[in-house]
Structures are given as structure tokens and as C-alpha cells.
Design a protein around this motif. Structure first.
Motif, PDB file in Angstrom:
ATOM      1  N   UNK A   1     -14.253   3.294 -14.823  1.00  0.00           N
ATOM      2  CA  UNK A   1     -15.091   3.181 -13.816  1.00  0.00           C
ATOM      3  C   UNK A   1     -14.800   4.228 -12.282  1.00  0.00           C
TER       4      UNK A   1
ATOM      5  N   UNK B   1       0.822  16.910  -9.952  1.00  0.00           N
ATOM      6  CA  UNK B   1       0.354  16.328  -9.124  1.00  0.00           C
ATOM      7  C   UNK B   1       0.179  17.509  -7.685  1.00  0.00           C
ATOM      8  N   UNK B   2      -0.799  18.324  -7.540  1.00  0.00           N
ATOM      9  CA  UNK B   2      -1.643  18.701  -6.230  1.00  0.00           C
ATOM     10  C   UNK B   2      -0.536  18.780  -5.061  1.00  0.00           C
ATOM     11  N   UNK B   3       0.086  17.702  -4.721  1.00  0.00           N
ATOM     12  CA  UNK B   3       0.890  17.263  -3.583  1.00  0.00           C
ATOM     13  C   UNK B   3       2.132  17.595  -2.816  1.00  0.00           C
TER      14      UNK B   3
ATOM     15  N   UNK C   1       0.602   3.345  -6.515  1.00  0.00           N
ATOM     16  CA  UNK C   1      -0.655   4.409  -7.025  1.00  0.00           C
ATOM     17  C   UNK C   1      -1.676   3.736  -6.520  1.00  0.00           C
ATOM     18  N   UNK C   2      -1.968   2.484  -6.737  1.00  0.00           N
ATOM     19  CA  UNK C   2      -2.985   1.767  -6.596  1.00  0.00           C
ATOM     20  C   UNK C   2      -2.681   0.360  -6.730  1.00  0.00           C
ATOM     21  N   UNK C   3      -3.884  -0.224  -6.262  1.00  0.00           N
ATOM     22  CA  UNK C   3      -3.054  -1.877  -6.291  1.00  0.00           C
ATOM     23  C   UNK C   3      -4.864  -2.268  -5.913  1.00  0.00           C
ATOM     24  N   UNK C   4      -4.811  -3.924  -7.104  1.00  0.00           N
ATOM     25  CA  UNK C   4      -6.244  -4.356  -7.083  1.00  0.00           C
ATOM     26  C   UNK C   4      -6.281  -6.221  -6.158  1.00  0.00           C
TER      27      UNK C   4
ATOM     28  N   UNK D   1     -14.169   7.670 -10.694  1.00  0.00           N
ATOM     29  CA  UNK D   1     -14.344   8.483  -9.876  1.00  0.00           C
ATOM     30  C   UNK D   1     -13.549   9.396  -9.684  1.00  0.00           C
ATOM     31  N   UNK D   2     -12.525   8.625  -8.808  1.00  0.00           N
ATOM     32  CA  UNK D   2     -11.957   9.178  -7.652  1.00  0.00           C
ATOM     33  C   UNK D   2     -10.490   9.554  -8.565  1.00  0.00           C
ATOM     34  N   UNK D   3     -10.529   9.383  -9.207  1.00  0.00           N
ATOM     35  CA  UNK D   3      -8.802   9.968 -10.368  1.00  0.00           C
ATOM     36  C   UNK D   3      -9.250  11.080 -11.593  1.00  0.00           C
TER      37      UNK D   3
ATOM     38  N   UNK E   1       1.271  -1.715   0.059  1.00  0.00           N
ATOM     39  CA  UNK E   1      -0.026  -0.336  -0.077  1.00  0.00           C
ATOM     40  C   UNK E   1       0.904   1.136   0.200  1.00  0.00           C
ATOM     41  N   UNK E   2       1.831   1.254   0.580  1.00  0.00           N
ATOM     42  CA  UNK E   2       2.551   2.812   0.760  1.00  0.00           C
ATOM     43  C   UNK E   2       3.586   3.082   0.151  1.00  0.00           C
TER      44      UNK E   2
ATOM     45  N   UNK F   1      -4.524   4.318 -15.099  1.00  0.00           N
ATOM     46  CA  UNK F   1      -3.549   4.385 -14.033  1.00  0.00           C
ATOM     47  C   UNK F   1      -2.053   4.981 -14.264  1.00  0.00           C
TER      48      UNK F   1
END
Lengths: 567, 168
Positions: free
Chosen positions: A180, A305-307, A128-131, A182-184, A124-125, A149
């Protein structure tokens, strides 16, 4: 094939292939066998590596050389954990990567079954993402999302953990594979008012400088950057990963700044009145002391990246967006200012404080690197490992085009150089690939010599052998009263015999007078990989050096006369 | 760096999927920040999503950075810091007290003052349900500390914006 019903594994490979991937790197095991079986008849090439870490860096090198996601196929448990270093490396340097990890059957999850590891939980850390896919019908959608992604926005690694029963399941063809998310947000909208403000600030600056990073290369901003730099006559410096976005041989390029950057780049940063970061994130190897960093100057930061905006260095204007898009808009509002006086100052820094080393006497790593650059030229993909050799390579090798320089920056992963060169060579079979490695780093992933030999990859492995973990030795030498601990690489193998044992060609350089001759010969050898063992001076330190945590004005140009100067 | 240490109320709208809670809490844990309270509930209007309300204490700059990091997560649809805004916030607590018969009237009086409900009564114990703002719950708790509290369970704060505005 055609009358056979498709399994999860078949659909997985089909979807990967549709995403433009023709090569996967990896090493099989029990949990991935159903997918390996589907690989057998599939047009995607599977490159067998000797260790999963090697596979991860190969995928990384493939991705950095092409801009396309690198794909790894590995098994559960230790197979998956062996890739964690490579995944972290990709995440730190924003490299698109898709990791397909076999997993124990769904019914066995969480039961400490053979080779079961909660790879999602462990990663996780650093992703960028995982499934974790538990329904075979989710495969196509998840793969499409993973590629989207991984390769858009700020790129990064995405893991797909696929249990064996999911790969084995027969799937009806009526699956839904639409993305799909919506959060990306793949592409943030530009704020034109802020861009206009930034343009005004740049147009009015007397002593502006651009700091160009990996983000500019990823977005393909090189052309518009060149137009702006030349129209505006603004000097630029590029981060370690920004090398090549703007030609380093160009008179306005000052090379790399920071801890081991050029003195003139650091001096220019200390003198400027405006610094514009273009896809560079004020890494602590450049802005070690964020409050003091360019305290005299205004700051603009362009990042997708806004961060990153105001994360470490506080800026006057933050422009969130793809570097290329932002620069193209920005260009319309820029008005050239007279920067000739500033350019003169910067050129004086360059003239007065050049990079230097002793060419006479013992064989110097810098000499070997510079000669390699002189002979091989700049139309070469250079990859490096991590340590002193990496910094010298960054100093002496001028990169003139994007994606010709591949190095582990944020993570500083030793063992990265050689496998990343394999990935780059696989991606670009017609290019010349040179990897510059240290004896410490190279030994972490040298088993991939088999992979390079089997695939007849004509990679030039330039090994700078000082029988030390040189960068740690340097710190102990400069800041710990030379109390050398755990840095002597006593017991190094004979690297020529090693190369020969793997069936690779070997060369050795011991004297400075031999450098040119041996390198020429090595560069002409294309039947497979060759290893050049350059036995260099053991006790050289990399200079200039900005001590850890200090601002750029505390830069040391050479070994101090009195140790006091370091304190 | 702004060293303004404050309690922040963060509202998140997230995918209703396994792992979302870990990804979210890692953003806090990575900086060594503790989550003071956390409420997760499914959005019954759209079961594909969930709402989270998180309370965390820390300096404002770091929490702003963490908010951006939360928003960067693929599973987070949006995250908002609602601290300092005029929003609806409620919490509920259950307080179980040792209550011999001679204390019963006294305790019931306190309960009345906080509009608490008596939800369980035994020979030796009494359990109140108190709802309202976290501050009200704190005040009730302070007062009840004068008696023998056996257990307190609090839900953590739930948040909602006023009027037409969507919460997260």
C-alpha cells in the motif's frame, strides 16, 4: 517445524524468499540472533562475510550482475553503521538492495543501550526508503513493500530496522501483506506528444549522438537501443556505468566520455548538434560545467526519475519514463536521416586520437589490463575498484553485453571491487569473474579473501600495484606542483604471502614480457580465488584528462610540455 | 540558473508516520536551505495522512528541484508549490506586551485596528491574538514594536485552495 508457531523472524525470511531471494550476505551480532536462528532451517543461504562493508558490496555486486535486489543481514550498532558506505554506493548508482538490520528491543530504543544505533536516522539521506518496524504484524507488508520499492522505478536501497523483540514475537498467520504505497510511482506514464517531438528532433539532426547510462541497462533497453542505433546510424558514447548496454566493440560506439573518457567521445560531444541522454544523469565527471556542456547542441533527456530532468544540464525535451518503454515508443516515430558525413567526422576523431600508452620498457597497468581483456575476452563479468586502474579498465576493456561491467560510479567507493566480484560470482557461479583492483582500494576490503576462499570462488583478482594512491598522486602531480602528500603506500604487504596466508593462489608480474604467460596461467586456475600482483610503473597518469570543473574542450591528451598548459 | 530569490509556500500531503518530517526537512537542509515556517496537522478526514505547509526562501529553480525531490519521497503523496496562486492563507500570532495601565487604551486601539482579540490581561501585561494574512501580522508587529514586546509566537502559514480544488 510445522507445528511450531511462526515468529517474526520466520515470517521475515519466508517473505524474503517469496520475493525471489536465495542468498543473503552479512555478519551476525546480538540483536540479529533471533533471525540467525530462523536462518538455520531456512532454504535461503546466508553468506558469512568478514566485515559488514564487504557484505554490502557483495549484495551490490549480486544485484548489478542479476538485476535482482541484493540482501544484507546485519546486526545493530556498528554492524549497521559499517554498511553505510555500501548503502550510499548503491543509492548513488541506483542499485536495488534490501538491508535487514537487527535492532535493540523496542523498549530500549533511544536509551543508549548496548549496540543501539539509530540507523534509520543515520541513513535517511542515502536510502530510497526505510522502515523501523515496531509491530511484528507489519513485517510481511514492510518486506514486500521494501522489495517493490528497491527494485522498481529508479532502484535503490531500502532498510528494514527490526528490533529483537519484534523478530522474536509469535505471529498469527492472518497478517496482511499487501503493498500500500499511495505516494510511490513505480512507472511514470509516457507523454506521447513529447516522444513525437523528440523523434522529430532526432530524425532531423545532422550530427546526433546518444549518451547511454546505467538507466538503460537497468530497464533492459539494450535490444531496442541496438535497433535504433543501427537503423538511424547514430554514434553512441556510454557513461562508466552504461558500459555494455550497447556493444563497445561496435563501430558506432565511442566508449566512455568525460574526465578520463576517450578523446574521440569527448570531441564528438563537443561537435554534435543533438545529444540524447538515455538513462544517464549528466554526472559532473561528464558535464563538469553544465552551462558549457554541449552548448552548441540540442538536448533530449530520457530518465525514469523526474528529479533528474533539468537538474544540472538544461534540456530541450525531457522524457520521463522507463528507458526501454520510451525507446520502444520513440522507435515508431523515427525516420532515418543521412548521418554518413557525421560518422566520417567521428571516425576521423577515433583514428587521429586513439587511446595509447608506452608498451615498451617498464610494466604498464594499461598493458596488463589490455592483455587481460585480450585473453579473458568479453564474456566475463569485470568488476573494478576506484582510481587510476578503474579508469584504465574503463578505457581498455570493451564490454559487449549488459551487466558484464560492475564499478562504483557516483560514490567512487574504494574497496568496492573485490567484494562486488564475490557477489557477482555468487549470483553467477558459471561465469568467469575478474576484478581489477588497485593496491590502495584492495586493502580496504581484503579480509573478504576468507569469504572467497571458503566458498571456493574462482575470482581472478588483478591487482595493479603501484604502491601509490595513484589518482590522488596524479592530481597532486598535475595540479599541485607534484607536492605529494599522503599518497605513498609504504608498508604495503607482500601480496603473494598475503594470498597464501588466506589459502588463495598467488601470481606476480614484474616484467612486460611476462604479462601474457602469467595471466594465461591465472585464468586457468579455477580451484578458488587467485591474486595476480602486477607491480606496475609508479608514475603513470591517466590520459586523456579533463581538468576538474572544466568543459570537455579543455581536455589534456598527454603530459603537458609546459605546466602552463594546465592553467 | 535563475537567481530569482522568493518566498515559496509549499503544501504537502504525506503519510502520517514517524520520520516523515525528517525526510522532508532533509530535502531543504541538504542544499543549506532554511525552512521559514512549518505547520503539520493530521488530516481528520483520513488519519493515515497529514498535511504540511512549508514556507522557504530561495531561488525558484532550486525550489522547483526540491519540490521534485519532495515528490520523489515514498512518504509524500504529493507536494505542490502554491506561491503566486490565489489561495486562502492565514496565520495566527500571540503577542505579549508590557502594558502599564497608562498604555492600555493606546494598545487596545491598535488591537482594534487589526481586529485582534485580547486573550490575557494582567496588571503589567496584555496579550493579543491576531489572525489573518502573514502581511497583516507583519504590519501589526511593526506597529507593536513601538512598545515593549515581551514575546511573540506565530503559527506559520496555513494554506488552502479555493473552491472545489484539493489543496495538495
Amino acid at each position: 517445524m510445522s507445528d511450531k508457531k511462526k515468529t517474526g523472524a520466520d515470517i521475515l525470511l519466508d517473505t524474503i524468499y517469496k520475493n525471489g531471494v536465495d542468498k543473503m550476505f552479512g555478519l551476525p551480532g546480538g540483536a540479529i540472533i533471533p533471525i540467525m536462528d530462523a536462518v538455520k532451517d531456512h532454504p535461503i543461504d546466508f553468506i558469512l562475510t568478514r566485515h559488514e562493508q564487504g557484505a554490502s558490496h557483495m549484495a551490490d555486486g549480486y544485484a548489478r550482475a542479476t538485476g535482482k535486489p541484493g540482501v544484507i543481514l546485519i546486526t545493530s550498532g556498528p554492524g549497521a553503521t559499517n554498511t553505510l558506505t555500501g548503502i550510499m554506493t548503491a543509492q548513488m548508482d541506483s542499485v536495488p538492495m534490501v538491508i535487514i538490520s537487527g535492532q535493540q528491543a523496542t523498549s530500549n530504543l533511544g536509551l543508549d543501550t548496548f549496540q543501539e544505533a539509530d540507523i534509520s536516522g543515520m541513513s535517511y539521506p542515502i536510502v530510497k526508503h526505510s522502515y523501523l518496524i515496531t509491530d511484528p504484524k507489519e513485517i510481511p507488508k514492510a518486506i514486500n513493500e521494501a522489495f517493490f520499492i528497491a527494485s522498481t522505478g529508479r532502484p535503490g536501497p531500502v532498510i528494514l530496522d527490526i528490533p529483537k523483540d519484534v523478530a522474536n514475537a509469535v505471529i498469527d498467520e492472518d497478517y496482511d501483506d499487501t503493498i500500500d504505497l499511495p505516494g510511490y510511482l513505480a512507472k511514470p506514464e509516457l507523454d506521447i506528444d513529447k516522444i513525437k517531438d523528440a523523434a522529430q528532433m532526432i530524425s532531423q539532426a545532422q550530427k546526433p549522438i546518444f549518451l547511454v547510462g546505467h538507466g538503460a541497462i537497468i530497464s533492459g533497453a539494450d535490444k531496442i537501443l541496438k535497433t535504433i542505433v543501427e537503423d538511424m546510424n547514430i554514434p553512441i558514447t556510454n557513461s562508466l556505468l552504461g558500459k555494455g548496454c550497447f556493444p563497445e566493440e561496435h563501430p558506432l560506439n565511442l566508449g566512455m566520455p568525460g574526465m578520463h573518457g576517450t578523446a574521440y567521445a569527448n570531441m564528438a560531444l563537443c561537435e554534435c548538434d543533438l545529444v540524447v541522454s538515455i538513462g544517464s544523469r549528466w554526472d559532473d565527471r561528464i558535464a563538469a560545467s553544465p552551462k558549457e556542456f554541449c552548448a552548441q547542441a540540442k538536448k533530449i533527456h530520457i530518465d525514469i526519475d523526474l528529479v533528474e530532468i533539468n537538474k544540472v544540464v538544461k534540456v530541450d525535451i525531457g522524457l520521463v519514463g522507463d528507458a526501454k518503454d520510451v525507446l520502444e515508443k520513440l522507435h515508431k516515430y523515427l525516420e532515418p536521416n543521412d548521418t554518413s558525413k557525421w560518422i566520417k567526422t567521428v571516425n576521423k576523431f577515433r583514428k587521429d586520437y586513439p587511446l595509447k600508452y608506452k608498451k615498451e620498457g617498464k610494466l604498464r597497468a594499461q598493458h596488463v589490463i589490455e592483455e587481460m581483456y585480450n585473453l579473458a575476452g568479453s564474456d566475463v563479468i569485470y568488476t573494478t575498484d576506484v582510481g587510476q586502474h578503474q579508469m584504465w579498465a574503463a578505457q581498455f576493456i570493451k564490454i559487449n553485453s549488459p551487466r558484464n561491467w560492475i564499478s562504483s560510479g557516483g560514490a567512487g567507493t574504494m574497496g568496492f571491487g573485490f567484494p562486488s566480484a564475490i557477489g557477482a560470482q555468487m549470483a553467477c557461479p558459471d561465469r568467469k569473474v575478474v576484478t581489477i583492483v588497485g593496491d590502495g582500494s584492495f586493502q580496504m576490503t581484503l579480509s573478504e579473501l576468507s569469504t572467497a576462499v571458503v566458498n571456493k570462488l574462482p575470482i581472478k583478482i588483478l591487482l595493479l600495484n603501484n604502491r601509490y594512491l595513484g589518482m590522488v598522486r596524479q592530481w597532486q602531480n598535475l595540479f599541485y606542483e607534484n607536492r605529494l602528500t599522503g599518497v605513498d603506500l609504504e608498508g604495503n604487504p607482500d601480496f603473494l604471502k598475503l594470498a597464501s596466508a588466506y589459502g588463495a593462489k598467488g601470481f606476480r608480474i614484474r616484467r612486460s614480457s611476462d604479462v601474457r604467460k602469467v595471466l594465461k596461467e591465472a585464468l586457468q586456475y579455477n580451484a578458488g580465488p587467485c591474486l595476480i600482483d602486477a607491480v606496475v610503473e609508479q608514475h603513470d597518469n591517466v590520459f586523456p584528462m579533463v581538468p576538474s570543473g572544466a568543459n570537455l574542450d579543455k581536455m589534456i591528451l598527454g603530459f603537458p610540455q609546459k605546466r602552463k598548459e594546465l592553467e | 540558473m535563475n537567481n530569482n530569490i522568493e518566498k515559496h509556500s509549499i503544501s504537502l500531503y504525506v503519510n502520517n508516520k514517524p520520520g516523515v518530517l525528517i525526510r522532508t526537512s532533509l530535502v531543504f537542509a541538504r542544499r543549506g536551505y532554511n525552512i521559514d515556517s512549518l505547520v503539520v496537522s493530521n488530516d481528520s478526514n483520513n488519519p493515515k495522512f497529514s498535511r504540511m505547509n512549508i514556507e522557504a526562501t530561495g531561488d525558484t529553480d532550486t525550489l522547483h528541484l526540491m519540490l521534485a525531490q519532495l515528490n520523489r519521497l515514498v512518504d509524500v503523496i504529493h507536494a505542490r508549490d502554491l506561491s503566486g496562486e490565489d489561495i486562502l492563507q492565514k496565520e495566527l500570532s500571540l503577542v505579549k506586551l508590557e502594558c502599564p495601565i497608562e498604555k492600555r487604551t493606546e494598545l487596545l486601539q491598535i488591537a482594534e485596528a487589526f481586529s485582534a482579540k485580547t486573550i490575557d490581561l494582567t496588571e503589567n501585561t496584555i496579550t493579543f491574538q491576531i489572525a489573518g494574512s502573514s502581511e497583516k501580522l507583519n504590519r501589526a508587529e511593526t506597529l507593536l514594536h513601538g512598545y515593549k514586546i515581551k514575546e511573540i509566537v506565530r503559527t506559520g502559514k496555513v494554506l488552502m485552495t479555493r473552491g472545489e480544488e484539493a489543496t495538495a
